[in-house]
Each structure stands twice: as structure tokens, then as C-alpha cells.
Design a protein around this motif. Structure first.
Motif, mmCIF file in Angstrom:
data_model
loop_
_atom_site.group_PDB
_atom_site.id
_atom_site.type_symbol
_atom_site.label_atom_id
_atom_site.label_comp_id
_atom_site.label_asym_id
_atom_site.label_seq_id
_atom_site.Cartn_x
_atom_site.Cartn_y
_atom_site.Cartn_z
ATOM 1 N N ASP A 277 37.224 30.194 49.057
ATOM 2 C CA ASP A 277 36.884 30.248 47.432
ATOM 3 C C ASP A 277 37.999 29.436 46.791
ATOM 4 O O ASP A 277 39.048 29.133 47.376
ATOM 5 C CB ASP A 277 37.040 31.998 46.988
ATOM 6 C CG ASP A 277 35.821 32.725 47.235
ATOM 7 O OD1 ASP A 277 34.952 32.164 46.389
ATOM 8 O OD2 ASP A 277 35.747 33.334 47.954
ATOM 9 N N PRO A 278 38.012 29.060 45.598
ATOM 10 C CA PRO A 278 38.975 28.613 45.008
ATOM 11 C C PRO A 278 40.320 29.167 44.795
ATOM 12 O O PRO A 278 40.245 30.534 44.844
ATOM 13 C CB PRO A 278 38.436 28.496 43.384
ATOM 14 C CG PRO A 278 36.872 28.297 43.456
ATOM 15 C CD PRO A 278 36.780 29.449 44.598
ATOM 16 N N LEU A 279 41.338 28.633 44.985
ATOM 17 C CA LEU A 279 42.591 29.225 45.124
ATOM 18 C C LEU A 279 42.994 30.306 43.949
ATOM 19 O O LEU A 279 43.554 31.475 44.461
ATOM 20 C CB LEU A 279 43.756 28.346 45.276
ATOM 21 C CG LEU A 279 43.682 27.470 46.486
ATOM 22 C CD1 LEU A 279 44.859 26.401 46.368
ATOM 23 C CD2 LEU A 279 43.576 28.090 47.713
ATOM 24 N N ASP A 280 42.616 30.039 42.919
ATOM 25 C CA ASP A 280 42.753 31.147 41.790
ATOM 26 C C ASP A 280 41.598 31.908 41.481
ATOM 27 O O ASP A 280 41.711 32.981 40.416
ATOM 28 C CB ASP A 280 43.103 30.243 40.481
ATOM 29 C CG ASP A 280 42.032 29.561 40.153
ATOM 30 O OD1 ASP A 280 40.737 29.295 40.661
ATOM 31 O OD2 ASP A 280 42.018 29.051 39.010
ATOM 32 N N SER A 281 40.673 32.272 42.485
ATOM 33 C CA SER A 281 39.808 33.188 42.189
ATOM 34 C C SER A 281 39.972 34.691 42.368
ATOM 35 O O SER A 281 40.842 34.846 43.219
ATOM 36 C CB SER A 281 38.623 32.944 43.420
ATOM 37 O OG SER A 281 37.497 33.949 43.221
ATOM 38 N N LYS A 282 39.453 35.538 41.302
ATOM 39 C CA LYS A 282 39.825 36.895 41.387
ATOM 40 C C LYS A 282 38.716 37.527 42.143
ATOM 41 O O LYS A 282 38.589 38.738 42.552
ATOM 42 C CB LYS A 282 40.227 37.437 40.209
ATOM 43 C CG LYS A 282 41.524 36.686 39.635
ATOM 44 C CD LYS A 282 42.671 36.750 40.544
ATOM 45 C CE LYS A 282 44.039 36.322 39.811
ATOM 46 N NZ LYS A 282 44.951 36.435 40.995
ATOM 47 N N THR A 283 37.564 36.977 42.024
ATOM 48 C CA THR A 283 36.313 37.687 42.474
ATOM 49 C C THR A 283 35.766 37.194 43.963
ATOM 50 O O THR A 283 35.110 37.939 44.420
ATOM 51 C CB THR A 283 35.345 37.271 41.471
ATOM 52 O OG1 THR A 283 34.836 35.806 41.396
ATOM 53 C CG2 THR A 283 35.345 37.778 40.043
ATOM 54 N N LEU A 284 36.318 36.162 44.447
ATOM 55 C CA LEU A 284 36.064 35.778 45.861
ATOM 56 C C LEU A 284 34.566 35.779 46.170
ATOM 57 O O LEU A 284 34.043 36.241 47.053
ATOM 58 C CB LEU A 284 36.792 36.825 47.102
ATOM 59 C CG LEU A 284 38.282 37.004 46.702
ATOM 60 C CD1 LEU A 284 39.136 38.041 47.887
ATOM 61 C CD2 LEU A 284 38.831 35.589 46.773
ATOM 62 N N ASP A 285 33.682 35.081 45.370
ATOM 63 C CA ASP A 285 32.429 35.085 45.484
ATOM 64 C C ASP A 285 31.853 34.597 46.892
ATOM 65 O O ASP A 285 30.924 35.082 47.271
ATOM 66 C CB ASP A 285 31.576 34.183 44.368
ATOM 67 C CG ASP A 285 32.109 34.811 42.867
ATOM 68 O OD1 ASP A 285 32.287 36.011 42.776
ATOM 69 O OD2 ASP A 285 32.062 34.085 41.952
ATOM 70 N N ALA A 286 32.351 33.644 47.403
ATOM 71 C CA ALA A 286 31.862 32.792 48.794
ATOM 72 C C ALA A 286 32.606 34.017 49.682
ATOM 73 O O ALA A 286 31.512 34.137 50.647
ATOM 74 C CB ALA A 286 32.811 31.538 48.861
ATOM 75 N N HIS A 287 33.615 34.832 49.729
ATOM 76 C CA HIS A 287 33.962 35.537 50.763
ATOM 77 C C HIS A 287 32.620 36.629 50.594
ATOM 78 O O HIS A 287 32.405 36.871 51.732
ATOM 79 C CB HIS A 287 35.147 36.299 50.427
ATOM 80 C CG HIS A 287 36.484 35.410 50.674
ATOM 81 N ND1 HIS A 287 36.799 34.425 50.175
ATOM 82 C CD2 HIS A 287 37.212 35.704 51.839
ATOM 83 C CE1 HIS A 287 38.115 33.903 50.672
ATOM 84 N NE2 HIS A 287 38.225 34.743 51.779
ATOM 85 N N HIS A 288 32.418 37.140 49.540
ATOM 86 C CA HIS A 288 31.478 38.505 49.594
ATOM 87 C C HIS A 288 29.951 37.843 49.799
ATOM 88 O O HIS A 288 29.154 38.538 50.798
ATOM 89 C CB HIS A 288 31.305 38.940 48.210
ATOM 90 C CG HIS A 288 32.646 39.621 48.024
ATOM 91 N ND1 HIS A 288 32.975 41.056 48.549
ATOM 92 C CD2 HIS A 288 33.997 39.423 46.976
ATOM 93 C CE1 HIS A 288 33.938 41.399 47.993
ATOM 94 N NE2 HIS A 288 34.463 40.757 47.030
ATOM 95 N N SER A 289 29.708 36.559 49.455
ATOM 96 C CA SER A 289 28.302 36.072 49.732
ATOM 97 C C SER A 289 28.428 35.998 51.382
ATOM 98 O O SER A 289 27.153 36.113 52.066
ATOM 99 C CB SER A 289 28.200 34.748 49.164
ATOM 100 O OG SER A 289 27.033 34.101 49.489
#
Length: 209
Positions: free
Chosen positions: A149-161
Motif C-alpha cells: 500500500d502507499p506509505l501513508d495509507s491508513k486503510t491498507l486497501d491492498a493488504h485487505h484485498s
């Protein structure tokens, strides 16, 4: 038979680490010069230092811990793909590549080696990559940057996907001088009970080379 290629970032005192994380530090807790018998080393670190794998518990309180994961996911045939030049990677970019039925893929996203400082911005994975990899039967993805995910992501969309679609995550591999193709991968995490991740020694060997 092809030689094993080490795609692991070296761990050393002062190496780049996530801002705010426990930095890696190695030293001797006992020295042979003093006790006449042995040197004994000790180190402090975060579980996400250098080349490492994420356990689902890293971003999901109900997710599996590192010691509970199937080790077979981290050993076996893999495809190494070059996707450099993209600010993000998802279904569209991967559809341009032949995965050849591999259950593991490694993405050369920057083509850089071990950095001497933590990056300020990285190419990242888009959430639509999870369903695509599931369709293709991929169970593990490895990247040459610190996070999917982008380094500043707070939702971590790719991790969860990736997690929702049964794809494990290997981060911070070194692919600078490695060519695309089919490889055998070994990247075993340490069996740390309760842990959210683990450093690994990741190596690959060309298939058919």
C-alpha cells in the motif's frame, strides 16, 4: 542446475526502517575476548524489518499469526515479472503478463537494490489486484518495496484485498539484478508464536536455467 540467488535485504545496525518502528541493532552480549569461550550476539528489531512477510494479524485482529501459516505457501514455483515504470499496479498491468499457472509471483516494481534510506514514496498495489490473483490461483505475491500500500495509507486497501482473496504478502525483496522468468522460491518466516510478521531469508533459483 542453476545457482540460488539471494533476494534478501541485509540486516545491519543503522539500516532504514519504518519511521517510528524499532530500528534494527546488532551487538554482542558476550565476547570471547572477555569470557574466553564464545561470542554471543543479540539484536533488537521490528517484525517488519528488511525482507519480511506479513501475517494477516498485522492488519486484522482476527487474522492468523505468523506461526499458524502454512509454510508451503513460501516454498515453490514462482513467476518474476517486471512492472517497473508504473506508479501503481493492479489488474490492468498484470493482464499484460503470462503467469503460466504459478501460485506465487514476484514483482519488480522499482528495480532498485537495498536502499540506504527509507523511501518517501513507492509504487503500490491497487485493491483490484486481489480478485485478479485469486482468479489466477496465485497464493503469494512478493514486491521490492516496503509495502503493498502507499506509505501513508491508513486503510491498507491492498493488504485487505489480498487477504480476502487468499494471497500472502512478501515485502522488501531485492530484484535489482534479477531477470524475469520462472523460479523456485524459498522465503520461510520464523516460527514466532503470536507474531504479526517475520523477517525472512528469501532465495530463488531459475527453473530450466
Amino acid at each position: 542446475m542453476s545457482e540460488w540467488i539471494d533476494i534478501t535485504q541485509p540486516l545491519y545496525t543503522g539500516m532504514p526502517s519504518w519511521p517510528g518502528d524499532t530500528p534494527f541493532e546488532f551487538g554482542l552480549s558476550a565476547a570471547k575476548a572477555e569470557n574466553g569461550v564464545v561470542n554471543i550476539g543479540k539484536f533488537t528489531t521490528t517484525t517488519h524489518i528488511g525482507t519480511h512477510v506479513d501475517a494477516p494479524f498485522h492488519f486484522d485482529d482476527e487474522g492468523k499469526r505468523i506461526a499458524d501459516l502454512d509454510i508451503h505457501l513460501y516454498i515453490g514455483r514462482t513467476m518474476l515479472l517486471d512492472v517497473t515504470g508504473n506508479s501503481s499496479v493492479g489488474r490492468t498491468e498484470l493482464e499484460q503478463h503470462e503467469l503460466k499457472g504459478a501460485e506465487r509471483i514476484l514483482l519488480k516494481m522499482t528495480g532498485e537494490g537495498s536502499p540506504d534510506k527509507f523511501p518517501e514514496i513507492i509504487p503500490y498495489l491497487r485493491p483490484d489486484i486481489g480478485p485478479f490473483l485469486k482468479e489466477k490461483g496465485v497464493k503469494l505475491i512478493g514486491i521490492d518495496v516496503p509495502s503493498v500500500d502507499p506509505l501513508d495509507s491508513k486503510t491498507l486497501d491492498a493488504h485487505h484485498s489480498l487477504h480476502r482473496n487468499g494471497v500472502m504478502i512478501l515485502e522488501n525483496i531485492v530484484l535489482q539484478d534479477v531477470e524475469v522468468g520462472e523460479y523456485e522460491l524459498v522465503a520461510l518466516p520464523l516460527r514466532i508464536v503470536g507474531a504479526d510478521g517475520s523477517p525472512v531469508r528469501a532465495v530463488i533459483r531459475k527453473i530450466g536455467g
